[in-house]
Design a protein around this motif. Structure first.
Motif, mmCIF file in Angstrom:
data_model
loop_
_atom_site.group_PDB
_atom_site.id
_atom_site.type_symbol
_atom_site.label_atom_id
_atom_site.label_comp_id
_atom_site.label_asym_id
_atom_site.label_seq_id
_atom_site.Cartn_x
_atom_site.Cartn_y
_atom_site.Cartn_z
ATOM 1 N N GLU A 79 19.626 30.448 46.846
ATOM 2 C CA GLU A 79 19.374 30.093 45.447
ATOM 3 C C GLU A 79 19.357 31.337 44.564
ATOM 4 N N LEU A 82 23.030 32.693 44.346
ATOM 5 C CA LEU A 82 23.862 31.783 43.564
ATOM 6 C C LEU A 82 23.613 31.958 42.071
ATOM 7 N N ARG A 83 22.351 31.958 41.680
ATOM 8 C CA ARG A 83 22.051 32.048 40.251
ATOM 9 C C ARG A 83 22.301 33.440 39.691
ATOM 10 N N LEU A 85 24.829 35.286 40.525
ATOM 11 C CA LEU A 85 26.265 35.344 40.263
ATOM 12 C C LEU A 85 26.683 34.432 39.118
ATOM 13 N N TRP A 86 25.958 33.360 38.909
ATOM 14 C CA TRP A 86 26.258 32.472 37.789
ATOM 15 C C TRP A 86 25.852 33.091 36.454
ATOM 16 N N TRP A 87 24.714 33.745 36.419
ATOM 17 C CA TRP A 87 24.145 34.178 35.138
ATOM 18 C C TRP A 87 24.431 35.626 34.782
ATOM 19 N N HIS A 145 36.278 20.681 40.543
ATOM 20 C CA HIS A 145 35.945 22.053 40.150
ATOM 21 C C HIS A 145 36.857 23.080 40.822
#
Length: 202
Positions: A79, A82-83, A85-87, A145
Protein backbone atom coordinates in the motif's frame (compact mmCIF):
# COMPACT_ATOMS: atom_id res chain seq x y z
CA UNK A 1 6.25 -3.50 -5.98
CA UNK A 2 5.27 -5.54 -9.05
CA UNK A 3 6.15 -8.90 -7.51
CA UNK A 4 4.63 -8.06 -4.15
CA UNK A 5 1.47 -6.82 -5.84
CA UNK A 6 1.12 -9.90 -8.02
CA UNK A 7 1.52 -12.26 -5.07
CA UNK A 8 -1.13 -10.23 -3.24
CA UNK A 9 -3.43 -10.50 -6.25
CA UNK A 10 -2.90 -14.18 -7.08
CA UNK A 11 -2.16 -15.68 -3.63
CA UNK A 12 -1.43 -18.34 -2.75
CA UNK A 13 0.91 -18.53 -5.72
CA UNK A 14 4.32 -19.92 -6.62
CA UNK A 15 7.11 -18.23 -8.49
CA UNK A 16 6.45 -19.91 -11.83
CA UNK A 17 2.98 -18.37 -12.08
CA UNK A 18 4.27 -14.96 -10.94
CA UNK A 19 6.94 -15.13 -13.65
CA UNK A 20 4.45 -16.20 -16.31
CA UNK A 21 2.06 -13.40 -15.39
CA UNK A 22 4.79 -10.74 -15.47
CA UNK A 23 5.95 -11.95 -18.88
CA UNK A 24 2.38 -11.86 -20.20
CA UNK A 25 2.35 -8.18 -19.18
CA UNK A 26 5.76 -7.60 -20.86
CA UNK A 27 6.77 -6.11 -17.50
CA UNK A 28 10.42 -6.90 -18.23
CA UNK A 29 10.28 -4.09 -20.82
CA UNK A 30 8.59 -1.33 -18.83
CA UNK A 31 8.86 -2.18 -15.13
CA UNK A 32 12.52 -3.24 -14.91
CA UNK A 33 11.52 -6.66 -13.60
CA UNK A 34 13.79 -9.29 -15.11
CA UNK A 35 12.43 -12.87 -15.32
CA UNK A 36 15.63 -14.34 -13.93
CA UNK A 37 15.39 -12.25 -10.76
CA UNK A 38 11.86 -13.22 -9.75
CA UNK A 39 12.68 -16.29 -7.63
CA UNK A 40 15.46 -14.42 -5.83
CA UNK A 41 13.08 -11.50 -5.21
CA UNK A 42 10.44 -13.82 -3.75
CA UNK A 43 12.96 -15.35 -1.35
CA UNK A 44 14.21 -11.89 -0.35
CA UNK A 45 10.67 -10.63 0.27
CA UNK A 46 10.06 -13.69 2.43
CA UNK A 47 13.29 -13.05 4.39
CA UNK A 48 12.12 -9.48 5.00
CA UNK A 49 8.80 -10.72 6.35
CA UNK A 50 6.73 -9.29 3.49
CA UNK A 51 5.81 -12.74 2.17
CA UNK A 52 5.51 -16.12 3.83
CA UNK A 53 6.01 -19.53 2.29
CA UNK A 54 2.86 -21.58 2.85
CA UNK A 55 3.82 -24.80 1.04
CA UNK A 56 6.58 -26.48 -0.92
CA UNK A 57 5.72 -29.26 -3.32
CA UNK A 58 7.54 -31.31 -5.92
CA UNK A 59 5.95 -33.13 -8.83
CA UNK A 60 8.05 -35.90 -10.32
CA UNK A 61 11.50 -34.77 -11.35
CA UNK A 62 10.53 -31.12 -11.58
CA UNK A 63 12.17 -28.60 -9.22
CA UNK A 64 10.35 -28.01 -5.95
CA UNK A 65 7.89 -25.13 -6.02
CA UNK A 66 7.27 -22.89 -3.04
CA UNK A 67 3.89 -21.20 -2.71
CA UNK A 68 3.75 -17.71 -1.18
CA UNK A 69 1.22 -15.33 0.27
CA UNK A 70 1.47 -11.78 1.56
CA UNK A 71 1.90 -11.08 5.26
CA UNK A 72 0.24 -8.14 7.04
CA UNK A 73 3.61 -6.37 6.89
CA UNK A 74 3.68 -7.05 3.15
CA UNK A 75 0.18 -5.60 2.77
CA UNK A 76 1.30 -2.39 4.44
CA UNK A 77 4.44 -2.22 2.30
CA UNK A 78 2.49 -2.73 -0.92
CA UNK A 79 0.00 0.00 0.00
CA UNK A 80 2.86 2.39 0.80
CA UNK A 81 4.74 1.67 -2.43
CA UNK A 82 1.59 1.84 -4.54
CA UNK A 83 0.48 5.22 -3.24
CA UNK A 84 3.97 6.66 -3.34
CA UNK A 85 4.16 5.89 -7.07
CA UNK A 86 0.66 7.19 -7.71
CA UNK A 87 1.07 10.49 -5.88
CA UNK A 88 4.70 11.36 -6.60
CA UNK A 89 6.59 12.02 -9.80
CA UNK A 90 9.68 9.94 -10.47
CA UNK A 91 11.86 9.92 -13.56
CA UNK A 92 13.06 6.49 -14.65
CA UNK A 93 16.71 6.21 -15.72
CA UNK A 94 17.05 6.75 -19.46
CA UNK A 95 20.28 5.63 -21.18
CA UNK A 96 19.55 7.99 -24.08
CA UNK A 97 19.66 10.97 -21.71
CA UNK A 98 23.16 9.92 -20.65
CA UNK A 99 24.24 9.73 -24.30
CA UNK A 100 22.57 13.03 -25.19
CA UNK A 101 24.54 14.72 -22.39
CA UNK A 102 27.58 14.27 -24.64
CA UNK A 103 25.95 15.69 -27.77
CA UNK A 104 29.06 17.75 -28.69
CA UNK A 105 31.09 14.54 -28.91
CA UNK A 106 29.07 13.57 -32.01
CA UNK A 107 29.61 15.10 -35.44
CA UNK A 108 26.60 17.28 -36.19
CA UNK A 109 25.58 15.29 -39.26
CA UNK A 110 25.64 12.02 -37.33
CA UNK A 111 23.79 13.48 -34.34
CA UNK A 112 21.02 14.82 -36.58
CA UNK A 113 20.77 11.51 -38.43
CA UNK A 114 20.65 9.57 -35.15
CA UNK A 115 17.85 11.80 -33.85
CA UNK A 116 15.82 11.28 -37.00
CA UNK A 117 16.45 7.55 -36.81
CA UNK A 118 15.23 7.59 -33.20
CA UNK A 119 12.09 9.39 -34.37
CA UNK A 120 11.50 6.68 -36.99
CA UNK A 121 11.97 3.90 -34.43
CA UNK A 122 9.51 5.63 -32.13
CA UNK A 123 7.02 5.95 -35.01
CA UNK A 124 7.23 2.22 -35.58
CA UNK A 125 6.57 1.61 -31.88
CA UNK A 126 3.59 3.97 -31.93
CA UNK A 127 2.17 2.23 -35.00
CA UNK A 128 2.55 -1.15 -33.28
CA UNK A 129 0.91 0.17 -30.12
CA UNK A 130 -1.98 1.70 -32.06
CA UNK A 131 -2.49 -1.57 -33.92
CA UNK A 132 -2.56 -3.46 -30.62
CA UNK A 133 -5.15 -1.04 -29.26
CA UNK A 134 -7.42 -1.87 -32.19
CA UNK A 135 -6.93 -5.62 -31.90
CA UNK A 136 -9.44 -8.06 -30.45
CA UNK A 137 -6.63 -9.36 -28.21
CA UNK A 138 -6.58 -6.05 -26.33
CA UNK A 139 -10.25 -5.11 -26.66
CA UNK A 140 -11.65 -8.43 -25.50
CA UNK A 141 -8.92 -10.00 -23.37
CA UNK A 142 -7.40 -7.14 -21.36
CA UNK A 143 -8.76 -4.85 -18.62
CA UNK A 144 -9.62 -1.38 -19.94
CA UNK A 145 -6.90 0.30 -17.88
CA UNK A 146 -4.32 -1.66 -19.90
CA UNK A 147 -5.46 0.20 -23.02
CA UNK A 148 -5.19 3.50 -21.14
CA UNK A 149 -1.61 2.67 -20.21
CA UNK A 150 -0.80 1.86 -23.84
CA UNK A 151 -2.31 5.21 -24.85
CA UNK A 152 0.10 6.87 -22.40
CA UNK A 153 3.08 5.10 -23.98
CA UNK A 154 1.98 6.20 -27.44
CA UNK A 155 1.46 9.81 -26.33
CA UNK A 156 4.92 9.95 -24.75
CA UNK A 157 6.51 8.51 -27.87
CA UNK A 158 4.70 10.99 -30.11
CA UNK A 159 5.94 13.87 -27.98
CA UNK A 160 9.50 12.57 -28.24
CA UNK A 161 9.19 12.19 -32.02
CA UNK A 162 8.46 15.91 -32.31
CA UNK A 163 11.34 16.74 -29.98
CA UNK A 164 13.81 14.60 -31.98
CA UNK A 165 12.88 16.34 -35.20
CA UNK A 166 13.16 19.85 -33.70
CA UNK A 167 16.55 19.17 -32.14
CA UNK A 168 17.86 17.54 -35.33
CA UNK A 169 17.03 20.77 -37.20
CA UNK A 170 18.78 22.90 -34.58
CA UNK A 171 21.88 20.70 -34.63
CA UNK A 172 22.07 20.89 -38.42
CA UNK A 173 21.62 24.67 -38.35
CA UNK A 174 24.97 25.00 -36.59
CA UNK A 175 23.58 26.66 -33.47
CA UNK A 176 26.26 26.92 -30.79
CA UNK A 177 26.11 24.37 -28.00
CA UNK A 178 27.33 27.01 -25.51
CA UNK A 179 25.85 30.31 -24.30
CA UNK A 180 27.76 33.31 -25.64
CA UNK A 181 29.42 34.01 -22.29
CA UNK A 182 30.95 30.52 -22.25
CA UNK A 183 32.23 30.53 -25.83
CA UNK A 184 35.62 31.90 -24.78
CA UNK A 185 35.64 30.66 -21.19
CA UNK A 186 38.22 28.21 -19.93
CA UNK A 187 37.18 24.63 -19.28
CA UNK A 188 34.83 24.14 -22.23
CA UNK A 189 37.09 23.12 -25.13
CA UNK A 190 35.26 19.87 -25.80
CA UNK A 191 31.78 21.39 -25.97
CA UNK A 192 32.10 23.98 -28.68
CA UNK A 193 31.46 22.64 -32.14
CA UNK A 194 30.46 18.99 -32.20
CA UNK A 195 32.84 18.25 -35.06
CA UNK A 196 35.10 15.24 -35.49
CA UNK A 197 38.09 15.35 -33.17
CA UNK A 198 41.35 13.48 -33.69
CA UNK A 199 41.72 10.41 -31.53
CA UNK A 200 44.03 10.75 -28.57
CA UNK A 201 47.41 9.04 -28.85
CA UNK A 202 47.50 5.65 -27.17
Amino acid sequence: MMILGLVRWMQPVHGYDVRRELLSWSADKWANVQPGSIYHALRKLAEEGLLRAVATEQVGARPARTTYEVTPKGEDEFETLLRNLWWNLSEPPDPFTAAFSFLPAMPRTEAAAALRNRANLLRANVASTRASLESDWVRNAKPVHVTWMMELWAARAEAEIGWCERIAERVESGVSYLPAELESADGWPGWRDGEERPAANA
